[in-house]
Structure formats: C-alpha cells, structure tokens
Scaffold this motif. Sequence first.
Motif, PDB file in Angstrom:
ATOM      1  N   LEU A 186       3.268  12.201   5.397  1.00  0.00           N
ATOM      2  CA  LEU A 186       3.727  10.887   4.993  1.00  0.00           C
ATOM      3  C   LEU A 186       3.133   9.890   5.977  1.00  0.00           C
ATOM      4  CD1 LEU A 186       7.317  10.007   3.822  1.00  0.00           C
ATOM      5  CD2 LEU A 186       5.959   8.391   5.130  1.00  0.00           C
ATOM      6  N   PHE A 187       2.358   8.929   5.462  1.00  0.00           N
ATOM      7  CA  PHE A 187       1.685   7.941   6.310  1.00  0.00           C
ATOM      8  C   PHE A 187       2.138   6.546   5.909  1.00  0.00           C
ATOM      9  CE2 PHE A 187      -1.525   4.817   7.224  1.00  0.00           C
ATOM     10  CZ  PHE A 187      -1.925   5.121   8.507  1.00  0.00           C
ATOM     11  N   GLY A 188       2.400   5.690   6.909  1.00  0.00           N
ATOM     12  CA  GLY A 188       2.871   4.351   6.592  1.00  0.00           C
ATOM     13  C   GLY A 188       2.433   3.310   7.598  1.00  0.00           C
ATOM     14  N   ILE A 189       2.650   2.042   7.218  1.00  0.00           N
ATOM     15  CA  ILE A 189       2.316   0.889   8.046  1.00  0.00           C
ATOM     16  C   ILE A 189       3.574   0.048   8.233  1.00  0.00           C
ATOM     17  CG2 ILE A 189       0.893  -1.189   8.251  1.00  0.00           C
ATOM     18  CD1 ILE A 189      -0.698   1.350   8.399  1.00  0.00           C
TER      19      ILE A 189
ATOM     20  N   VAL B 297      11.056  -6.195   8.769  1.00  0.00           N
ATOM     21  CA  VAL B 297       9.817  -5.436   8.961  1.00  0.00           C
ATOM     22  C   VAL B 297       9.444  -4.815   7.619  1.00  0.00           C
ATOM     23  CG1 VAL B 297       8.722  -3.469  10.079  1.00  0.00           C
ATOM     24  CG2 VAL B 297      10.239  -4.946  11.393  1.00  0.00           C
ATOM     25  N   SER B 298       8.237  -5.106   7.145  1.00  0.00           N
ATOM     26  CA  SER B 298       7.756  -4.519   5.894  1.00  0.00           C
ATOM     27  C   SER B 298       7.208  -3.120   6.154  1.00  0.00           C
ATOM     28  CB  SER B 298       6.654  -5.393   5.286  1.00  0.00           C
ATOM     29  OG  SER B 298       7.160  -6.667   4.931  1.00  0.00           O
ATOM     30  N   VAL B 299       7.535  -2.199   5.253  1.00  0.00           N
ATOM     31  CA  VAL B 299       7.072  -0.819   5.347  1.00  0.00           C
ATOM     32  C   VAL B 299       6.279  -0.491   4.090  1.00  0.00           C
ATOM     33  CG1 VAL B 299       7.725   1.598   5.590  1.00  0.00           C
ATOM     34  CG2 VAL B 299       9.093  -0.174   6.700  1.00  0.00           C
ATOM     35  N   HIS B 300       5.036  -0.055   4.280  1.00  0.00           N
ATOM     36  CA  HIS B 300       4.192   0.406   3.173  1.00  0.00           C
ATOM     37  C   HIS B 300       3.745   1.831   3.493  1.00  0.00           C
ATOM     38  CE1 HIS B 300       4.030  -3.743   1.739  1.00  0.00           C
ATOM     39  NE2 HIS B 300       3.741  -4.107   2.976  1.00  0.00           N
ATOM     40  N   LEU B 301       4.014   2.765   2.595  1.00  0.00           N
ATOM     41  CA  LEU B 301       3.705   4.158   2.885  1.00  0.00           C
ATOM     42  C   LEU B 301       3.269   4.894   1.631  1.00  0.00           C
ATOM     43  CD1 LEU B 301       6.329   5.873   1.742  1.00  0.00           C
ATOM     44  CD2 LEU B 301       7.376   5.063   3.850  1.00  0.00           C
ATOM     45  N   ALA B 302       2.761   6.085   1.850  1.00  0.00           N
ATOM     46  CA  ALA B 302       2.404   7.002   0.771  1.00  0.00           C
ATOM     47  C   ALA B 302       2.657   8.419   1.253  1.00  0.00           C
ATOM     48  CB  ALA B 302       0.946   6.824   0.348  1.00  0.00           C
ATOM     49  N   SER B 303       2.910   9.304   0.307  1.00  0.00           N
ATOM     50  CA  SER B 303       3.259  10.686   0.649  1.00  0.00           C
ATOM     51  C   SER B 303       2.346  11.657  -0.065  1.00  0.00           C
ATOM     52  CB  SER B 303       4.716  10.978   0.288  1.00  0.00           C
ATOM     53  OG  SER B 303       5.018  12.346   0.463  1.00  0.00           O
TER      54      SER B 303
END
Length: 430
Positions: A291-294, A302-308
């Motif tokens: 799982l990787f995110g920004i 705080v904005s969280v953008h991720l993908a799994s």
Amino acid sequence: MKCRTGQDPDGEQEADTTDAAFTTLLEDSAEELYEQAPCGYLSTLMDGTIAKINATLLEWLGLPPTQVVGRMRFADLLTVGGRLYHETHFAPLLQMRGEVSGVALDLRAAGGQRMPILVTSKVKTSVDGEPLLVRTTVFDARDRRAYEMELLRGRQAAEEAHRLAETARRQAVADRARLQEALAVLQQSLLPTELPAVPGLEAASHYHTASPDLLGGDFYDLFPLDADRWAFFLGDVCGKGPQAAAVTSLTRYTLRAAALHDPDPVTVLTTLNTVLHERYDSGDARYCTALFGILQPGSGHVSVHLASGGHPSALIQRADGTTHYLPTPGGMLIGILPRVHFTPASTELFPGDTLLLYTDGLTEARIGPERHLYGEAALSTFTATQPPAGPKALITALTSLLASFGDGLDDDTALLALGVLPFPGPESGT
C-alpha cells in the motif's frame, strides 16, 4: 610477541619468513589492489562515460579496456531491464542525493550471461561542491547468495549435532544464537532506523518478528518527497528467508526511487510491478502486496492519496472515536502479471485522526480454542475501543494486542500509524 635469547635457528627462520611476507605485502601497490580487488570498481564522468575501470570488472564483462574506457557508459554494461531502471530511477536518485547504496541490478557478463550485482555509487565533488565524477563499486551478488546459503547449512548442522549429544547441543545453541543475531541485523537493515519527524503530524511504527530464525518479508517506510509532501508505504513479500529479504530490499529501493520520479500512487505500484515481474518472471516467481500513499498538508487537514496492490485496506480512527476502512477494491498482487490494475483512493485527515496500515500477520492471527482468524472486523472493533490519542498510543495498544495472541501469531507483522496533531491529552479524560 616472541623474545629470543641466544642462538635459536628455528626462531630465526620463522622471523625471516614473517619479514619476507611483510615485505611482499608492502610492495603490493595501491594500483594492484584496485585492479585485482574482489569487487568491480569504475569511475565515470557525470554524463555516465566510463573513465576508469578495474581488471576484475573487465573480466566479468569479458571486454578489453580499450572497448570500454571513453567509449561506453555504465548503463551500457547492464541488461535491458537494468539499463531502464538505471536511467529512470538509479541515475535521478544519485543526482538528487549524491549517493545510492546497495541497489540490485543485472550485468551483461561475458558470453551474454545475466549476472546479479549490487551497486553502490557516490558523486565526488570539488571543494566548491561541484560534481566531478561518479565512483561506483560493483559486488557480485552470487557471492552474497552463497554466503546466505552457508549460514543456513551451518544452522542445519548445528541442529543435527544437538540431537546427537548434550555437548553438541550446547554448541548448537551457541551457533543458533550467532545466526539469530546475524538475521536480526539483516532484518533491521530492511527497515528504517527511525521515522522522520513530519511537521503537524505524529508517526509511529512497530515490527513483530514471528520467528528469530527466519527473515521476514514485511516492510514499511516514511520519507519526504519535497517541502510539502511525504510518501509512505507498507507491504509484505511472499515467503521468508534470504530470498524474501532480497525481494524486500529490491521492493523498498524501487518504491523510493519510483516515488521520487513520479509520486502518483498508481504509477509507483505499476513501476514496482514491472521491476518485480521482469526480475523474477523467468525463475522462481516472487511477488508482494503493498500500500503506497502520499500525505499533503492543507488548511486544517492532511490529504491522503493512496493505492493498494493486493494489500489489506487502511483503517482510519477519527477524532470522535469512530473507525472505518478506506477501501481499495480491485488491487492486484504485485509482480505476478506483466500488466495489472491498481485502484486509487483518497481521504482527508483532520486534527485527532489517525491512519493505520498493517500487514496480514495481525488479521490472520489465530485466536481462541477454535483458533479462528482474528479478522478485520475485530481489528476495527478493537481500535474503536481505544481513545483517539494518536499514532503512538494506538501502536502501543496494538503491540499489547499482538503479545496477547501468543503462539496464535505465526507470521511477521508490521504496523505504521500516521496522525494529525493535536491529540487529546490524558487530562482531558478521553
């Protein structure tokens, strides 16, 4: 030190032999040491052109120096996949940081053979800080693999001796302790020594090793992308042992390098899938979940953008104590197929909120007399019972939970929690 008195022909002969060996060592010049080193050395100009290369590396390549020096770049010595990785990730990371250590690549060796190597490069600068050249050390990764197998054979021999006699048992215990120490050091090298301080956020992590005799494949990291954005990831490589550790190392370096090149979570995971599939498609298949995110701080949140990629969904504990998962449906395992689909997801964290990432060692623990799976529902319920006091408090509670599973926890578990300050203090009564 030996002191001689009187006539001692044997002693004089021994001293003469020692003096002769020492003289021979002194006569071994630095240039000879460079040329005949057990690893490859080369120096390149800043555009990658090879300016100097030692005899060891030339022997691996099966090329004369006249064909290499001034005519080829370092990337030309690599396989197609290695060259692509070097140009898109290794070289940009080296330019940004000035040093890159222990990156796994493949060399085009003599006879067209693919030779696994570990590469460390460092930029040499002038007194004014201007880059002058790049010094690179190339290690034969086959030797490292043989060393790891030797460690395993040593352990098996020690365990066999334990079954034969009590004296051998004590020796086996000592050997096992040394092995565990070596494995623990190697395991720690695959994890960050400490999490960086992120302005306005709190971060905490924990790694539980199910067995001190086996290297696990769980990993996590948190690092800055620029002044305003931070990247994080957590994942799990299939299998255990030295092979899993090698995949873990490759995965961590690839994720970091890919994020610096293009931090879009889907793009980062896609790059990792390409690297793993190309590296292991022709041999022992290796894959992972991740799982990787920004994280990008905004005005009051705080904005969280991720993908799994085939990984369990992240869990969010809100400041009011409620919990919910951030679903990422359709995320496929990383490294199995040449083309995969990853689904992005986004959310916002406000003061008092915490984002929890974990590996399946936690949710697949066996509990109770019937040894049922602990499960994601139980994890959400447990988290909801904890006061929303931030990542450190939540990780402490989860560490105690892991300890309560006893032998029902038979897999390594990694935890990473990220939260937005402030969190209520103990005097608030929450």
